[in-house]
Motif scaffolding. Structure first.
Motif, short mmCIF file in Angstrom:
data_model
loop_
_atom_site.label_atom_id
_atom_site.label_comp_id
_atom_site.label_asym_id
_atom_site.label_seq_id
_atom_site.Cartn_x
_atom_site.Cartn_y
_atom_site.Cartn_z
N ALA A 188 0.82 -1.21 0.00
CA ALA A 188 0.00 0.00 0.00
C ALA A 188 0.85 1.26 0.00
N GLU A 189 2.11 1.16 0.43
CA GLU A 189 2.99 2.33 0.50
C GLU A 189 3.73 2.57 -0.81
N GLU A 190 3.49 1.73 -1.81
CA GLU A 190 4.21 1.84 -3.08
C GLU A 190 3.32 2.35 -4.20
N ILE A 191 3.92 3.09 -5.10
CA ILE A 191 3.31 3.43 -6.39
C ILE A 191 4.10 2.70 -7.47
N GLY A 192 3.41 1.85 -8.21
CA GLY A 192 4.06 1.15 -9.30
C GLY A 192 4.17 2.02 -10.53
N ALA A 214 1.33 5.26 -13.62
CA ALA A 214 1.58 5.16 -12.18
C ALA A 214 0.31 4.65 -11.51
N PHE A 215 0.45 3.62 -10.67
CA PHE A 215 -0.74 3.00 -10.09
C PHE A 215 -0.47 2.54 -8.67
N ASN A 216 -1.55 2.50 -7.88
CA ASN A 216 -1.40 2.07 -6.49
C ASN A 216 -1.65 0.57 -6.37
N SER A 217 -1.58 0.05 -5.15
CA SER A 217 -1.69 -1.39 -4.93
C SER A 217 -3.08 -1.92 -5.23
#
Length: 297
Positions: free
Chosen positions: A105-109, A153-156
């Motif tokens: 959840a703390e990452e942006i892919g 750019a996308f979240n979990s």
């Protein structure tokens, strides 16, 4: 009270008082979301890159370097793990999860697609005058590059905050590599500008009409806002209907990033006084609370 997580996004600089005319104010640095809000994420994970290998490697290295220099995001490279993502509207589909752990959840892919990465030789005529005032002309040769990159750019949860957003920049150089490097560095700077929250300095006006509160305001002026809050809370307890005391306590809490508590006190002060700047400062505090909540998502 704010949670420790929320306080991460509160005012980080110490508030100091200064005079605007005759009115004391508190000057604070507040964190505002970028044009593209990534919420609470402070880690960018490159999961997939497409295009010329040298261009992809340059983008990874430059994004890592510039992010480190800015001091907000950390960048991790997982592009060699076999992760494959496909953009689907405003979301992404994970076609292959790769060999590493799942996105947190703390990452942006990030998926980075290099669409154009080249330079061509050009020249232009530079006109001027010599020491005698005579017109001169000289030909200047250089390379001009264009870099075009699409970023997803996308979240979990699979929500795309950027969906194949195209960035295009140009750059000049004495040779081809220099020109492309200049263009690419500008492209990365533009991307980071779009996604990195910024600190903005704001001033919050205090009410100096009640002379009995002057010593407390001076404590805040010295930079000791926590002590000023304690003293103003005691003053409010003995003067619960004093609008200036309620308002100034609101300002001190506002300057400390305790926006919801400040808003409640601004409302009480406004109910007892018709001063226009009370309303203005409450509205600014509400905007700061909205920004804080957006950054904590």
């Amino acid at each position: 009270m704010l949670s420790s997580r929320s306080l991460r996004y509160a005012v980080l600089a110490v508030a100091t008082a200064f005079a605007v005319g005759c009115a004391p104010s508190l000057k604070v640095n507040v964190l505002q979301p970028a044009r593209v809000n990534l919420g609470a994420a402070k880690r960018l994970t490159i999961v997939q890159t497409e295009g010329r290998k040298g261009a992809r490697d340059f983008m990874i290295d430059e994004l890592t370097r510039q992010a480190r220099g800015a001091g907000y995001f950390q960048v991790a490279d997982r592009s060699d793990e076999g992760i494959v993502v496909k953009v689907a509207g405003r979301g992404v589909q994970i076609i292959s999860a790769g060999s590493g752990p799942a996105q947190t959840a703390e990452e942006i892919g990030l998926r980075i697609d290099v669409n154009d990465w080249d330079a061509e030789k050009k020249s232009e005529i530079i006109k001027g005058t010599d020491s005698k005032g005579n017109a001169t002309e000289r030909e200047e040769k250089f390379y001009e590059a264009k870099t075009v990159v699409s970023v997803t750019a996308f979240n979990s949860a699979g929500k795309a905050v950027l969906a194949e957003q195209e960035y295009e920049t140009t750059g000049r150089g004495e040779d081809k590599d220099q020109a492309i490097g200049n263009a690419a560095r500008s492209l990365v700077s533009r991307l980071l500008f779009d996604i990195t929250p910024k600190y903005v300095q704001k001033s919050i006006r205090m009410d100096g009409d009640d002379k009995a509160q002057k010593p407390i305001i001076e404590v805040a002026s010295s930079g000791n806002v926590p002590r000023a809050i304690t003293e103003m809370e005691s003053y409010v307890q003995t003067n619960p209907q004093n609008p200036a005391a309620l308002y100034n306590l609101a300002v001190l809490l506002d300057a400390s990033g305790k926006y919801q508590e400040a808003l409640d006190l601004y409302t009480k002060a406004i109910s007892l006084s018709a001063k226009d700047y009370y309303v203005d400062m409450k509205a600014e505090c509400a905007r700061r609370l909205a920004d804080q909540q957006a950054l904590a998502q």
